[in-house]
Design a protein around this motif. Structure first.
Motif, mmCIF file in Angstrom:
data_model
loop_
_atom_site.group_PDB
_atom_site.id
_atom_site.type_symbol
_atom_site.label_atom_id
_atom_site.label_comp_id
_atom_site.label_asym_id
_atom_site.label_seq_id
_atom_site.Cartn_x
_atom_site.Cartn_y
_atom_site.Cartn_z
ATOM 1 N N ASP A 504 93.315 47.329 79.988
ATOM 2 C CA ASP A 504 92.417 48.434 79.641
ATOM 3 C C ASP A 504 92.739 49.617 80.547
ATOM 4 N N ASN A 507 90.747 53.190 80.958
ATOM 5 C CA ASN A 507 89.297 53.199 81.168
ATOM 6 C C ASN A 507 88.935 54.077 82.367
ATOM 7 N N GLN A 510 85.348 52.199 84.330
ATOM 8 C CA GLN A 510 85.370 50.881 84.955
ATOM 9 C C GLN A 510 86.821 50.523 85.269
ATOM 10 N N ASN A 513 87.357 46.935 80.999
ATOM 11 C CA ASN A 513 86.266 46.456 80.171
ATOM 12 C C ASN A 513 86.291 44.929 80.183
#
Length: 808
Positions: A504, A507, A510, A513
């Motif tokens: 991910d 992102n 964060q 994910n």
RNA sequence: GGGCGAGUGGUGGAAUUGGUAUACACGACGGACUUAAAAUCCGUUGCCUUAUUUUUUAUGGCUUGAGGGUUCGAGUCCCUCCUCGCCCACCA
């Protein structure tokens, strides 16, 4: 006759693959497979070892994709680290620019492999988008108590006034200054990896890794069960704590030895010995670690203090000596010269008492220590006990008076993660005179590493002299005298979670994910060099476990299956190095012969985990094979007289090869995969020359051939696929299924042995039972001739395999 | 000192995991093509032996670092030893 021109051909297809974006990672994988290579440090040059790793791993990835898996096969850069900083210092280049230049150069080289990488999934650890989340993870570790500060003995370079990592100490001297490295106590940041020592050890059993690597990790963790016991110091209210795995020999402990660095030395030393002790401590402090390990002399000095043996009440002199290490156990030992060779040497040198307490069966303990098994003697009430019994009994006896307990000791230390370096991930911590240690608030992340940086060559972290970076207002109380932590993180921290970020990588809210990371992870197959057998692989495992405990992951082991490729040596059989002048530049071969040739060459070299020396003459053998292969497919086929038997033979070989190749790729046995392809190609060439195959079957066979070539020579396979009139890419096709019935032979030639030696063979129907085969063999004229009328003692028949006639 | 792994032709290596040892390649040798060479193609190629022999083809024996064992059968399993590679190491 068309000529095989790999360079143009490969460029053409690489361009088309990029334009048509055929290697996009599926967004919502139903059937995920994560194929991972250890990401490179951007040194600026892709070397043969990288090729060996990346190109062959790519073949696995391609095979998995053809098998129908949703594939994740990313590449990135481990881009923080010392070389960039050195380039900045030595050549006045900006570290970030140097790194960025190297990355763009390496991307070009990586693309020349023609690998399946999804370039939208790439990452660099020195990119703020990435290290934002390294810092965020550090804060989670800090808040959960996994990260802490403590004083530690570190390698101190007295000239550069800086701490050095172990890797930066070469032969006991600072890599840059050349100064003798000292040990010094300084406040440092740590991760509490020792919390996970047992789990890191136990879960090794469930991993599909080579035993070698597992054993190396076990050694590194170094778990040992033993006893800790206290020795009272005469005339003082002090106990000296000792760790031992051999408490059964306690009665033979005639003296104690402390590490020269031990805290208690100061408190127990008698005045008349103080000067000598100080001198000796100084001498040891100036010794390099290497000297200390290599010297076998049992130097040491007496402290003037005496302790008491809790079993015999004998008086035990207390020494300090370099052979006792401050980092292991309690930094103090009970010496049993009769049964430990090191203690024996020390006792002999210093005229100390040697008492046999394990029955040596007459071997004696005067000349050397007796380290084998035996029953206890001279041990008062414990005489006659065997080792394990004695350990339990003595520990129990002393535990009753609170002077001993069973303990588990580990060699593994907490992970020292702070570095006094510029080119690394800033540790997101602030020091305030009023509030103390203050973590940087999450909304202030990332703490950006300043790119404009003066290097003055001399000293410790240059960040300390960067006023804008160093000073700030305390985020808690607003005090204007707050300072940033100027240490950066060990680059092993960056590489302990990069495989999670790939799942991910864009992102911005964060590190990853959770659904995505849990979908793709754990990695299906991790492929990389053996040099990371311990550090990186242990740290990555630790990170995964710690993050799972923070609720961020649903799995506790990152890499289900691991393969370590061997090393490609120089043509002289030596490790490649610039100083030896034996470095092979892969670019040269790629630009002359193409990626497919280099790939196939590396595959055919030998077992993947073994590596081996580069050999030009063998390389030519490979280009010969590919040229032949090209003409086999591209030069027109002219059918002659059709022969069903010959066609059947070829089709059988084709299906057998499909089966074999699939098995070999799964197991990373690339060398035998290529060998079986060579066999198939030779056979097909033979049939083509004879013209005995029908047109349809020939065309169909070439299609199969292209499909099974796709993971191995991806460019050539694509060219063939197009040549055969297909429109969609070969790399979007499924792996062909072989027909087991075709492979199964109706008749087999099996060997006939007499007394274990092959004497003849016989053609039998497949699947014939023992009785039938026995009858056929005995009726065989050749066998009767060989038997010369003798009666067989026994006849062993392994159906479809072998017959062995046993005579007396 | 401890751990892991390996030892097979001139060379890199293969062997269905206890069942025809030396697949596939490199190299070498011989031949074809060529004025010649390169490239390409075809053949031979573990060692010894014996017979026939310009070419040829057979015969027997031996062979997976050394020695022993288990088994009808061992490169593969077990024991002892030798050599090499890698990792760890005054670890109490």
């Amino acid at each position: 006759m068309q000529k095989y021109s790999p360079i143009e051909l490969e460029k053409k297809w690489q361009k088309i693959w990029e334009e048509t974006e055929i290697y996009q990672t599926p967004v919502d994988p139903k059937n995920p497979y994560y194929c991972l290579v250890m990401f490179p440090y951007p040194s600026g040059n892709l070397h043969v070892g990288h090729w060996y790793n990346f190109a062959l791993a790519d073949s696995l990835a391609r095979y998995k994709k053809m098998q129908g898996y949703d594939l994740l096969s990313p590449i990135g850069f481990d881009s923080f680290g010392l070389p960039a900083e050195n380039a900045a210092i030595k050549r006045g280049l900006a570290a970030d620019q140097w790194t960025a230049d190297n990355i763009s150069q390496m991307k070009v080289q990586l693309k020349s492999i023609g690998a399946i990488y999804d370039w939208d999934r790439t990452l660099s650890t020195s990119d703020p988008e990435y290290y934002h989340w390294t810092q965020w993870l550090f804060l989670q570790f800090y808040q959960s108590g996994q990260a802490y500060q403590s004083e530690a003995l570190v390698n101190w370079d007295p000239v550069d006034q800086t701490v050095l990592a172990n890797e930066q100490v070469v032969d006991g001297r600072g890599e840059r200054s050349g100064a003798l490295v000292e040990k010094k106590r300084l406040k440092q940041w740590f991760f509490r990896i020792t919390d996970y020592a047992d789990e890191l050890l136990d879960q090794l059993d469930n991993l599909d890794w080579h035993d070698n690597i597992k054993q190396m990790q076990r050694n590194w963790i170094g778990k040992s069960q033993g006893s800790q016991l206290g020795f009272a110091v005469k005339g003082k209210d002090l106990m000296i704590e000792v760790f031992t795995t051999r408490i059964d020999t306690l009665a033979g402990a005639t003296f104690l030895v402390l590490a020269p660095e031990h805290d208690l030395v100061e408190k127990i030393v008698e005045d008349q010995y103080r000067a000598k002790v100080k001198d000796y401590q100084k001498q040891v402090a100036s010794m390099t670690n290497l000297d200390r390990i290599q010297s076998d002399n049992k130097d040491g000095v007496f402290t003037g203090a005496y302790a008491v043996n809790p079993l015999t009440n004998q008086r035990m002199p207390v020494y300090i000596a370099e052979y006792v290490l401050p980092e292991y156990g309690t930094g103090a030992i009970m010496a049993v010269p009769a049964h430990d060779q090191r203690d024996h040497q020390f006792a002999t040198k210093h005229g100390l008492e040697i008492i046999e307490v394990i029955d040596s069966g007459g071997a004696g303990v005067e000349e050397q220590a007796y380290e084998d098994e035996g029953l206890l003697i001279n041990s008062e009430r414990f005489n006659g006990l065997a080792k394990e019994e004695a350990k339990r009994a003595i520990t129990q006896y002393l535990a009753d008076t609170n002077r001993a307990k069973l303990v588990t000791n580990y060699r593994l230390k907490d992970w020292l993660i702070s570095r006094q370096r510029y080119w690394g991930c800033p540790i997101p911590i602030i020091y305030c005179d009023k509030c103390g240690v203050v973590p940087v608030p999450e909304e202030d992340l990332p703490v950006i590493l300043p790119l404009e940086q003066e290097f003055d060559n001399a000293a410790d972290s240059p960040l300390k002299r960067h006023p804008d970076y160093l000073k700030l207002n305390c985020p808690a109380c607003g005090d204007s005298n707050a300072r940033r932590e100027t240490d950066t993180l060990d680059t092993f921290v960056d590489s302990s979670w990069y495989f999670l970020r790939y799942t991910d990588n864009h992102n911005s809210q964060q590190p990853f994910n959770q659904d995505k990371v849990n979908q793709w992870m754990p990695v299906g197959h991790y492929i990389g060099g053996i040099e990371h057998a311990v550090m990186h692989l242990l740290y990555a495992r630790y990170f995964t476990k710690a993050l799972a405990d923070l609720g961020l992951l649903e799995f506790r082991e990152p890499f289900k299956r691991l393969t370590n490729q061997g090393t490609i040596l120089g043509p002289d059989g030596q490790k490649m190095s610039k100083s030896k002048g034996n470095v092979v530049d892969p670019d040269q071969y790629v630009s002359q012969y193409g990626s497919d040739s280099v790939r196939t060459y590396l595959m055919f070299l030998g077992p993947f985990s073994q590596g081996g020396p580069w050999d030009d003459s063998r390389f030519e053998g490979i280009t010969r094979f590919l040229t032949r292969l090209y003409s086999l497919v591209v030069d027109p086929y002219e059918p002659g007289d059709f022969e069903a038997d010959q066609e059947m033979e070829m089709v059988q070989k084709l299906h057998a090869t499909i089966k074999k190749l699939g098995q070999d790729l799964e197991e990373l046995k690339f060398n035998t995969a290529v060998a079986s392809l060579m066999e198939l190609v030779s056979l097909m060439q033979d049939k083509k020359n004879q013209g005995v195959i029908s047109n349809d079957v020939w065309h169909q066979s070439l299609k199969y051939l292209s499909l099974i070539l796709a993971p191995i020579t991806p460019h050539l396979a694509e060219e063939f696929w197009q040549h055969l009139g297909e429109e969609q890419s070969v790399h979007l096709q499924g792996w062909p299924a072989y027909d087991p019935e075709v492979i199964e032979q109706t008749e087999l030639t099996i060997p006939i042995q007499i007394n274990g030696k092959k004497r003849s063979e016989i053609l039998v129907a497949q699947g014939l039972d023992r009785e039938e085969v026995t009858r056929l063999v005995l009726d065989n004229a050749r066998v009767q001739q060989l038997l010369e009328g003798r009666e067989p003692d026994k006849i062993i028949v392994v159906p479809d395999r072998i017959v062995n006639i046993v005579l007396d």
